[in-house]
Design a protein around this motif. Structure first.
Motif, mmCIF file in Angstrom:
data_model
loop_
_atom_site.group_PDB
_atom_site.id
_atom_site.type_symbol
_atom_site.label_atom_id
_atom_site.label_comp_id
_atom_site.label_asym_id
_atom_site.label_seq_id
_atom_site.Cartn_x
_atom_site.Cartn_y
_atom_site.Cartn_z
ATOM 1 N N ASN A 165 0.819 -1.214 0.000
ATOM 2 C CA ASN A 165 0.000 0.000 0.000
ATOM 3 C C ASN A 165 0.852 1.262 0.000
ATOM 4 O O ASN A 165 0.343 2.359 0.209
ATOM 5 C CB ASN A 165 -0.951 0.010 1.196
ATOM 6 C CG ASN A 165 -0.216 0.121 2.530
ATOM 7 O OD1 ASN A 165 0.976 -0.216 2.622
ATOM 8 N ND2 ASN A 165 -0.917 0.561 3.566
ATOM 9 N N LEU A 166 2.152 1.126 -0.232
ATOM 10 C CA LEU A 166 3.047 2.271 -0.252
ATOM 11 C C LEU A 166 2.840 3.099 -1.519
ATOM 12 O O LEU A 166 2.750 2.551 -2.628
ATOM 13 C CB LEU A 166 4.506 1.802 -0.201
ATOM 14 C CG LEU A 166 5.000 1.175 1.110
ATOM 15 C CD1 LEU A 166 6.377 0.546 0.893
ATOM 16 C CD2 LEU A 166 5.050 2.214 2.219
ATOM 17 N N LYS A 167 2.768 4.392 -1.365
ATOM 18 C CA LYS A 167 2.731 5.311 -2.486
ATOM 19 C C LYS A 167 4.152 5.795 -2.777
ATOM 20 O O LYS A 167 5.002 5.830 -1.873
ATOM 21 C CB LYS A 167 1.846 6.511 -2.157
ATOM 22 C CG LYS A 167 0.458 6.165 -1.646
ATOM 23 C CD LYS A 167 -0.410 5.568 -2.716
ATOM 24 C CE LYS A 167 -1.840 5.353 -2.197
ATOM 25 N NZ LYS A 167 -2.703 4.709 -3.223
ATOM 26 N N CYS A 202 0.419 2.415 -6.412
ATOM 27 C CA CYS A 202 1.126 1.824 -5.267
ATOM 28 C C CYS A 202 2.380 1.097 -5.753
ATOM 29 O O CYS A 202 2.525 0.788 -6.935
ATOM 30 C CB CYS A 202 0.220 0.854 -4.508
ATOM 31 S SG CYS A 202 -1.158 1.647 -3.645
ATOM 32 N N LEU A 203 3.266 0.826 -4.818
ATOM 33 C CA LEU A 203 4.530 0.183 -5.142
ATOM 34 C C LEU A 203 4.439 -1.330 -4.947
ATOM 35 O O LEU A 203 3.723 -1.825 -4.075
ATOM 36 C CB LEU A 203 5.647 0.749 -4.263
ATOM 37 C CG LEU A 203 5.890 2.257 -4.391
ATOM 38 C CD1 LEU A 203 7.001 2.690 -3.437
ATOM 39 C CD2 LEU A 203 6.248 2.635 -5.828
ATOM 40 N N ALA A 204 5.195 -2.046 -5.771
ATOM 41 C CA ALA A 204 5.202 -3.509 -5.696
ATOM 42 C C ALA A 204 6.577 -4.025 -6.080
ATOM 43 O O ALA A 204 7.360 -3.340 -6.747
ATOM 44 C CB ALA A 204 4.137 -4.088 -6.621
ATOM 45 N N LEU A 205 6.864 -5.245 -5.654
ATOM 46 C CA LEU A 205 8.049 -5.973 -6.095
ATOM 47 C C LEU A 205 7.581 -7.101 -6.997
ATOM 48 O O LEU A 205 6.614 -7.810 -6.659
ATOM 49 C CB LEU A 205 8.824 -6.538 -4.905
ATOM 50 C CG LEU A 205 9.437 -5.524 -3.942
ATOM 51 C CD1 LEU A 205 10.017 -6.242 -2.721
ATOM 52 C CD2 LEU A 205 10.513 -4.693 -4.627
ATOM 53 N N THR A 206 8.220 -7.279 -8.116
ATOM 54 C CA THR A 206 7.785 -8.298 -9.065
ATOM 55 C C THR A 206 8.857 -9.357 -9.271
ATOM 56 O O THR A 206 10.045 -9.118 -9.062
ATOM 57 C CB THR A 206 7.428 -7.664 -10.417
ATOM 58 O OG1 THR A 206 8.580 -6.985 -10.945
ATOM 59 C CG2 THR A 206 6.286 -6.671 -10.271
ATOM 60 N N GLY A 207 8.418 -10.534 -9.685
ATOM 61 C CA GLY A 207 9.357 -11.623 -9.963
ATOM 62 C C GLY A 207 8.668 -12.966 -9.866
ATOM 63 O O GLY A 207 7.651 -13.112 -9.159
ATOM 64 N N GLY A 208 9.209 -13.949 -10.544
ATOM 65 C CA GLY A 208 8.613 -15.275 -10.555
ATOM 66 C C GLY A 208 8.528 -15.921 -9.187
ATOM 67 O O GLY A 208 7.659 -16.759 -8.936
ATOM 68 N N GLU A 209 9.426 -15.551 -8.279
ATOM 69 C CA GLU A 209 9.428 -16.159 -6.949
ATOM 70 C C GLU A 209 8.112 -15.959 -6.218
ATOM 71 O O GLU A 209 7.713 -16.785 -5.382
ATOM 72 C CB GLU A 209 10.567 -15.588 -6.105
ATOM 73 C CG GLU A 209 10.427 -14.104 -5.781
ATOM 74 C CD GLU A 209 11.560 -13.572 -4.927
ATOM 75 O OE1 GLU A 209 11.664 -13.992 -3.761
ATOM 76 O OE2 GLU A 209 12.337 -12.744 -5.432
#
Length: 253
Positions: free
Chosen positions: A133-135, A180-187
């Motif tokens: 939920n980080l902007k 919002c901010l996110a981290l992406t990746g197959g993991e």
């Protein structure tokens, strides 16, 4: 003041050796403190013992990652208080799953005064992601992020929680999705893994580091089969069964 004779207190005990002694009519009486009485193991007592067993097992896995927990008598004490909110898991005292530990949603990883980051698993442009939920404007100077990565392993036949990695996350590793901010990746598609993203901030005046209160998010459901009534009864049987309180009939529930 208690009397002494040849340096020995007349009243006392050596419980570790299974004896106790006291004075009666001028003589020293020594007797065994062992009892043949069956240890009380009511349903409530058994549930709490199983809860604490699993809490201790989880802490043994987490503590090597130098987790941050504030307040309380110790970091473990605060962890145990927070972990007490998770459902208990029931494991027999012998057999292939003795000593098991489970990856569970809401397992606490840190506790602090910074605002908690809301986390959930999703996708960004079709790529698995750890959503927050980080902007973008929420990122502040001297604020950093740390990602805890856990995995449900099966070692032999025994389920065990392991922390695979703890790594710092640079701001440029985030992607923006719907503001919002996110981290992406197959993991983040792995159903046997879990993650907790902790925000941290260094105080320039004191040199201390504050953190947010965070817990694990995961899709892993292996633990669920060990939270059932059947699992409770199977585990309790391995400990000699449940005992009843006087005047209370067992319902088996």
């Amino acid at each position: 003041m208690m009397a002494k004779t040849t340096g020995l207190l007349l009243n006392g005990s050596l419980k570790s050796e299974g004896i106790t002694f006291y004075q009666k009519n001028g003589q020293i009486i020594v007797r065994s403190v062992h009892s043949n009485e069956r240890r009380s193991n009511t349903r409530g007592q058994f549930v709490q013992r199983q809860r604490m067993r699993h809490t201790t097992a989880l802490w043994q896995m987490l503590k090597v990652c130098h987790p941050m927990f504030s307040g309380g008598k110790s970091a473990y004490a605060r962890f145990a208080t927070l972990a007490n909110r998770m459902p208990p898991v029931f494991v027999p005292c012998s057999g292939p799953i003795e000593g098991a530990s489970f990856l569970m949603p809401d397992m606490p990883v840190s506790e602090g005064s910074l605002p908690t980051v809301k986390l959930w698993l999703g996708e960004v442009a079709g790529v698995p992601a750890l959503m927050t939920n980080l902007k973008p404007d929420d990122l502040q100077s001297r604020e950093t992020f740390r990602l805890y990565i856990a995995k449900q392993c099966i070692e032999g036949q025994t389920p065990r929680l392991r922390f695979l990695n703890v790594r710092d996350v640079e701001p440029n590793k985030f992607v923006e999705s719907d503001g919002c901010l996110a981290l992406t990746g197959g993991e983040f598609a792995d159903t046997m893994m879990g993650w907790a993203l902790i925000r941290m901030k260094l105080s320039p005046s004191t040199g201390t580091r504050r953190c947010s209160t965070q817990s694990i998010v995961t899709r892993c459901t292996l633990y669920e089969q060990y939270t059932t009534e059947e699992a409770l009864q199977t585990a309790a049987k391995s400990y000699g069964g449940l005992t009843e309180r006087p005047g209370v009939a067992s319902t088996g529930r």
